[in-house]
Design a protein around this motif. Sequence first.
Motif, PDB file in Angstrom:
ATOM      1  N   SER A  22       6.274  12.697   5.737  1.00 18.29           N
ATOM      2  CA  SER A  22       6.180  13.565   6.918  1.00 18.29           C
ATOM      3  C   SER A  22       4.741  13.998   7.172  1.00 18.29           C
ATOM      4  O   SER A  22       4.268  13.980   8.312  1.00 18.29           O
ATOM      5  CB  SER A  22       7.064  14.806   6.741  1.00 18.29           C
ATOM      6  N   ILE A  23       4.038  14.381   6.108  1.00 16.16           N
ATOM      7  CA  ILE A  23       2.639  14.789   6.245  1.00 16.16           C
ATOM      8  C   ILE A  23       1.798  13.620   6.757  1.00 16.16           C
ATOM      9  O   ILE A  23       0.978  13.777   7.670  1.00 16.16           O
ATOM     10  CB  ILE A  23       2.097  15.308   4.907  1.00 16.16           C
ATOM     11  N   ALA A  24       2.005  12.442   6.176  1.00 17.33           N
ATOM     12  CA  ALA A  24       1.226  11.268   6.576  1.00 17.33           C
ATOM     13  C   ALA A  24       1.519  10.875   8.026  1.00 17.33           C
ATOM     14  O   ALA A  24       0.590  10.569   8.785  1.00 17.33           O
ATOM     15  CB  ALA A  24       1.511  10.099   5.633  1.00 17.33           C
ATOM     16  N   LEU A  25       2.784  10.879   8.417  1.00 16.40           N
ATOM     17  CA  LEU A  25       3.135  10.531   9.801  1.00 16.40           C
ATOM     18  C   LEU A  25       2.542  11.518  10.794  1.00 16.40           C
ATOM     19  O   LEU A  25       2.006  11.123  11.839  1.00 16.40           O
ATOM     20  CB  LEU A  25       4.657  10.484   9.963  1.00 16.40           C
ATOM     21  N   ARG A  26       2.623  12.789  10.474  1.00 13.77           N
ATOM     22  CA  ARG A  26       2.084  13.819  11.372  1.00 13.77           C
ATOM     23  C   ARG A  26       0.570  13.669  11.500  1.00 13.77           C
ATOM     24  O   ARG A  26       0.014  13.746  12.596  1.00 13.77           O
ATOM     25  CB  ARG A  26       2.451  15.199  10.855  1.00 13.77           C
ATOM     26  N   ASP A  27      -0.102  13.460  10.367  1.00 18.55           N
ATOM     27  CA  ASP A  27      -1.549  13.291  10.396  1.00 18.55           C
ATOM     28  C   ASP A  27      -1.943  12.057  11.202  1.00 18.55           C
ATOM     29  O   ASP A  27      -2.859  12.122  12.023  1.00 18.55           O
ATOM     30  CB  ASP A  27      -2.085  13.183   8.969  1.00 18.55           C
ATOM     31  N   LEU A  28      -1.242  10.957  10.967  1.00 19.04           N
ATOM     32  CA  LEU A  28      -1.550   9.715  11.683  1.00 19.04           C
ATOM     33  C   LEU A  28      -1.347   9.880  13.188  1.00 19.04           C
ATOM     34  O   LEU A  28      -2.153   9.399  13.988  1.00 19.04           O
ATOM     35  CB  LEU A  28      -0.684   8.574  11.149  1.00 19.04           C
ATOM     36  N   ALA A  29      -0.298  10.562  13.577  1.00 19.70           N
ATOM     37  CA  ALA A  29      -0.012  10.753  15.001  1.00 19.70           C
ATOM     38  C   ALA A  29      -1.074  11.618  15.682  1.00 19.70           C
ATOM     39  O   ALA A  29      -1.383  11.413  16.864  1.00 19.70           O
ATOM     40  CB  ALA A  29       1.367  11.387  15.164  1.00 19.70           C
ATOM     41  N   ARG A  30      -1.650  12.547  14.961  1.00 19.95           N
ATOM     42  CA  ARG A  30      -2.618  13.469  15.554  1.00 19.95           C
ATOM     43  C   ARG A  30      -4.048  12.941  15.550  1.00 19.95           C
ATOM     44  O   ARG A  30      -4.903  13.506  16.224  1.00 19.95           O
ATOM     45  CB  ARG A  30      -2.563  14.804  14.821  1.00 19.95           C
ATOM     46  N   ARG A  31      -4.324  11.913  14.795  1.00 20.02           N
ATOM     47  CA  ARG A  31      -5.686  11.373  14.714  1.00 20.02           C
ATOM     48  C   ARG A  31      -5.910  10.315  15.783  1.00 20.02           C
ATOM     49  O   ARG A  31      -5.038   9.524  16.091  1.00 20.02           O
ATOM     50  CB  ARG A  31      -5.936  10.734  13.349  1.00 20.02           C
ATOM     51  N   ASP A  32      -7.148  10.302  16.296  1.00 24.22           N
ATOM     52  CA  ASP A  32      -7.557   9.230  17.201  1.00 24.22           C
ATOM     53  C   ASP A  32      -7.716   7.955  16.379  1.00 24.22           C
ATOM     54  O   ASP A  32      -7.943   8.006  15.171  1.00 24.22           O
ATOM     55  CB  ASP A  32      -8.887   9.564  17.873  1.00 24.22           C
ATOM     56  N   ALA A  33      -7.621   6.821  17.031  1.00 24.72           N
ATOM     57  CA  ALA A  33      -7.717   5.532  16.343  1.00 24.72           C
ATOM     58  C   ALA A  33      -9.050   5.360  15.617  1.00 24.72           C
ATOM     59  O   ALA A  33      -9.103   4.731  14.561  1.00 24.72           O
ATOM     60  CB  ALA A  33      -7.500   4.392  17.335  1.00 24.72           C
ATOM     61  N   ASP A  34     -10.131   5.941  16.163  1.00 23.12           N
ATOM     62  CA  ASP A  34     -11.430   5.795  15.505  1.00 23.12           C
ATOM     63  C   ASP A  34     -11.568   6.675  14.260  1.00 23.12           C
ATOM     64  O   ASP A  34     -12.535   6.555  13.522  1.00 23.12           O
ATOM     65  CB  ASP A  34     -12.576   6.063  16.484  1.00 23.12           C
ATOM     66  N   GLU A  35     -10.598   7.539  14.004  1.00 20.73           N
ATOM     67  CA  GLU A  35     -10.597   8.377  12.805  1.00 20.73           C
ATOM     68  C   GLU A  35      -9.724   7.787  11.696  1.00 20.73           C
ATOM     69  O   GLU A  35      -9.513   8.421  10.675  1.00 20.73           O
ATOM     70  CB  GLU A  35     -10.090   9.777  13.146  1.00 20.73           C
ATOM     71  N   VAL A  36      -9.215   6.570  11.925  1.00 21.38           N
ATOM     72  CA  VAL A  36      -8.319   5.914  10.967  1.00 21.38           C
ATOM     73  C   VAL A  36      -8.940   4.580  10.571  1.00 21.38           C
ATOM     74  O   VAL A  36      -9.432   3.839  11.424  1.00 21.38           O
ATOM     75  CB  VAL A  36      -6.918   5.688  11.586  1.00 21.38           C
ATOM     76  N   ARG A  37      -8.912   4.300   9.292  1.00 20.89           N
ATOM     77  CA  ARG A  37      -9.401   3.002   8.804  1.00 20.89           C
ATOM     78  C   ARG A  37      -8.290   1.973   8.988  1.00 20.89           C
ATOM     79  O   ARG A  37      -7.287   2.018   8.299  1.00 20.89           O
ATOM     80  CB  ARG A  37      -9.774   3.090   7.333  1.00 20.89           C
ATOM     81  N   GLY A  38      -8.481   1.060   9.923  1.00 15.79           N
ATOM     82  CA  GLY A  38      -7.475   0.041  10.188  1.00 15.79           C
ATOM     83  C   GLY A  38      -6.548   0.441  11.320  1.00 15.79           C
ATOM     84  O   GLY A  38      -6.603   1.555  11.831  1.00 15.79           O
ATOM     85  N   PRO A  41       6.493   5.173  -2.777  1.00 16.41           N
ATOM     86  CA  PRO A  41       5.677   6.208  -2.131  1.00 16.41           C
ATOM     87  C   PRO A  41       4.256   5.735  -1.868  1.00 16.41           C
ATOM     88  O   PRO A  41       3.407   6.513  -1.470  1.00 16.41           O
ATOM     89  CB  PRO A  41       5.673   7.326  -3.168  1.00 16.41           C
ATOM     90  N   PHE A  42       4.001   4.451  -2.069  1.00 15.67           N
ATOM     91  CA  PHE A  42       2.631   3.941  -2.025  1.00 15.67           C
ATOM     92  C   PHE A  42       2.002   3.966  -0.642  1.00 15.67           C
ATOM     93  O   PHE A  42       0.814   4.252  -0.519  1.00 15.67           O
ATOM     94  CB  PHE A  42       2.578   2.523  -2.615  1.00 15.67           C
ATOM     95  N   GLY A  43       2.762   3.668   0.397  1.00 18.93           N
ATOM     96  CA  GLY A  43       2.207   3.645   1.750  1.00 18.93           C
ATOM     97  C   GLY A  43       1.644   4.989   2.188  1.00 18.93           C
ATOM     98  O   GLY A  43       0.473   5.082   2.563  1.00 18.93           O
ATOM     99  N   PRO A  44       2.456   6.057   2.140  1.00 10.79           N
ATOM    100  CA  PRO A  44       1.932   7.370   2.543  1.00 10.79           C
ATOM    101  C   PRO A  44       0.777   7.847   1.665  1.00 10.79           C
ATOM    102  O   PRO A  44      -0.205   8.397   2.166  1.00 10.79           O
ATOM    103  CB  PRO A  44       3.144   8.296   2.408  1.00 10.79           C
ATOM    104  N   VAL A  45       0.867   7.627   0.368  1.00  7.75           N
ATOM    105  CA  VAL A  45      -0.208   8.053  -0.533  1.00  7.75           C
ATOM    106  C   VAL A  45      -1.487   7.271  -0.236  1.00  7.75           C
ATOM    107  O   VAL A  45      -2.578   7.851  -0.176  1.00  7.75           O
ATOM    108  CB  VAL A  45       0.217   7.898  -2.011  1.00  7.75           C
ATOM    109  N   ALA A  46      -1.364   5.970  -0.022  1.00  7.49           N
ATOM    110  CA  ALA A  46      -2.538   5.150   0.300  1.00  7.49           C
ATOM    111  C   ALA A  46      -3.189   5.624   1.589  1.00  7.49           C
ATOM    112  O   ALA A  46      -4.418   5.718   1.680  1.00  7.49           O
ATOM    113  CB  ALA A  46      -2.141   3.679   0.403  1.00  7.49           C
TER     114      ALA A  46
END
Length: 73
Positions: free
Chosen positions: A30-46, A59-64
Amino acid sequence: MAGRKKWSDLTREQRTAVVVAGAVELVLTSIALRDLARRDADEVRGPKLLWRASFAVQPFGPVAYLLLGRRAT
């Protein structure tokens, strides 16, 4: 599948561990999904879509993503 146990075969401690692990996975995802949704694409690696798909690998995907996928802002 001789090694597979039923829920009723588990001890109370094992059941508690399974429930706690599931809750931790749910919170991390939930934390990872929320963070990903709120970040612009240029703030994410990949690609964001690839990170979202990686969350299915628990649990590897969210932790990674939380450790490696976010760029410093």
